[in-house]
Every structure is written in structure tokens, then in C-alpha cells.
Design an enzyme around this catalytic site. Structure first.
Site, PDB file in Angstrom:
ATOM      1  CD  GLU A  93      -5.879  -5.089  -1.499  1.00 56.14           C
ATOM      2  OE1 GLU A  93      -5.164  -4.564  -0.945  1.00 56.14           O
ATOM      3  OE2 GLU A  93      -7.044  -5.187  -0.814  1.00 56.14           O
ATOM      4  CG  ASN A 131      -0.375  -0.177   2.549  1.00 57.17           C
ATOM      5  OD1 ASN A 131       0.499  -0.852   2.752  1.00 57.17           O
ATOM      6  ND2 ASN A 131      -1.120   0.723   3.661  1.00 57.17           N
ATOM      7  CB  ILE A 132       1.594   3.673  -2.288  1.00 60.08           C
ATOM      8  CG1 ILE A 132       2.354   2.576  -2.899  1.00 60.08           C
ATOM      9  CG2 ILE A 132       2.531   4.928  -2.546  1.00 60.08           C
ATOM     10  CD1 ILE A 132       3.787   2.076  -2.069  1.00 60.08           C
ATOM     11  CD  GLU A 133      -1.174   5.105   4.483  1.00 62.31           C
ATOM     12  OE1 GLU A 133      -2.024   4.256   4.849  1.00 62.31           O
ATOM     13  OE2 GLU A 133      -0.802   5.857   5.165  1.00 62.31           O
ATOM     14  CB  CYS A 172      -5.198  -1.101  -1.663  1.00 61.04           C
ATOM     15  SG  CYS A 172      -6.513  -0.070  -1.044  1.00 61.04           S
ATOM     16  CB  CYS A 181     -10.958  -1.341   0.531  1.00 58.52           C
ATOM     17  SG  CYS A 181     -10.521  -0.865  -0.952  1.00 58.52           S
ATOM     18  CB  CYS A 222      -9.350  -3.637  -3.423  1.00 53.39           C
ATOM     19  SG  CYS A 222      -7.915  -2.541  -3.307  1.00 53.39           S
TER      20      CYS A 222
END
Ligand SMILES: [Zn+2]
Length: 131
Positions: A55, A42-44, A53, A88, A91
Site C-alpha cells: 500500500e 510488497n517488496i522485501e 509494503c 501495518c 503504513c
């Protein structure tokens, strides 16, 4: 049977998560039938809505390299939370289009694991077949 090698690779990818806001790190990995792996974490972003996310990053990486749903053997999604990391809603919508309905999805944290499919995670989904 859950592929432990794939799950372990997803846990390795978790180390690459960029999650300074939530501190909730997630790793993912796509395995193809020909033995290739596509990694994701995950990259915020400070503009939270732009975060992506693990996946989705893994599946997009696979597709970006020419992989398509029939090539994908399994997807693993792992986290360090108290419960296993179910995808989520966003996704799930992506996965219902980019995975086959029966592709194994392994969900795991450090203490438990389960196996599911996108058909189970997103019943009565909206897909290209509805257009
Ligand atoms: Zn998601």
C-alpha cells in the site's frame, strides 16, 4: 460499495510481489477520480527493515506522479492470507497523511472483503496538524 475492478487490479499486482522471506504476498492499487491507477506490491529485502509494503508503494507511486490526496478515489489492499490484510502501523501513519480521512480503503483476501477508512484504522493520529 466495494469497487470490484479495483480489488481485482490489486490482486493482479499481488503477482508482482517480491516476498522471498515471508512468502506473504500483498497487492495494492490506488484509483484516482480521473480514472488513473497506481499499482503496488510488497517488496522485501534480506535486510528485513528495508522491506516496503504494497500500500505504501502504491500511494508513493501515485504521489510520485503528481497525485495528491484530493485526487484519490479509493485504495485497495489485498492478500492471500487467512484473514484480510489490515495495514501495518507504519503504513497507517503514512496513509493518515497521504489520504483524506474518509477515502474508502478496501481490504480483501480471496474469500472476504471489507471497507474502511484511515480515520477508522488510526484514531487519535499524529499528523501535521499537531506540529
Ligand atoms: Zn505496511
Amino acid at each position: 460499495m466495494i469497487d470490484q475492478k479495483l480489488v481485482e487490479r490489486a490482486f493482479k499486482n499481488l503477482e508482482n510481489a517480491y516476498a522471498p522471506y515471508s512468502n506473504y504476498r500483498v497487492g495494492a492499487c490506488v484509483e484516482t477520480f480521473n480514472g488513473d491507477y497506481y499499482d503496488g506490491a510488497n517488496i522485501e529485502n534480506a535486510s528485513y527493515g528495508l522491506s516496503n509494503c504494497a500500500e505504501r508503494n502504491a500511494v508513493f507511486a501515485a504521489y510520485s506522479n503528481g497525485v495528491r490526496k484530493d485526487d484519490i478515489k479509493a485504495l485497495a489492499i489485498v492478500c492471500e492470507g487467512k484473514t484480510i490484510a489490515a495495514p501495518c502501523g507504519a503504513c497507517r501513519q503514512v496513509l493518515v497523511e497521504l489520504l483524506n480521512k474518509d477515502t474508502p480503503i478496501y481490504l480483501a483476501n480471496r474469500t472476504s472483503q471489507t471497507e474502511t477508512t484511515i480515520e477508522e484504522l488510526l484514531p487519535m493520529s499524529f499528523t501535521q496538524e499537531d506540529l
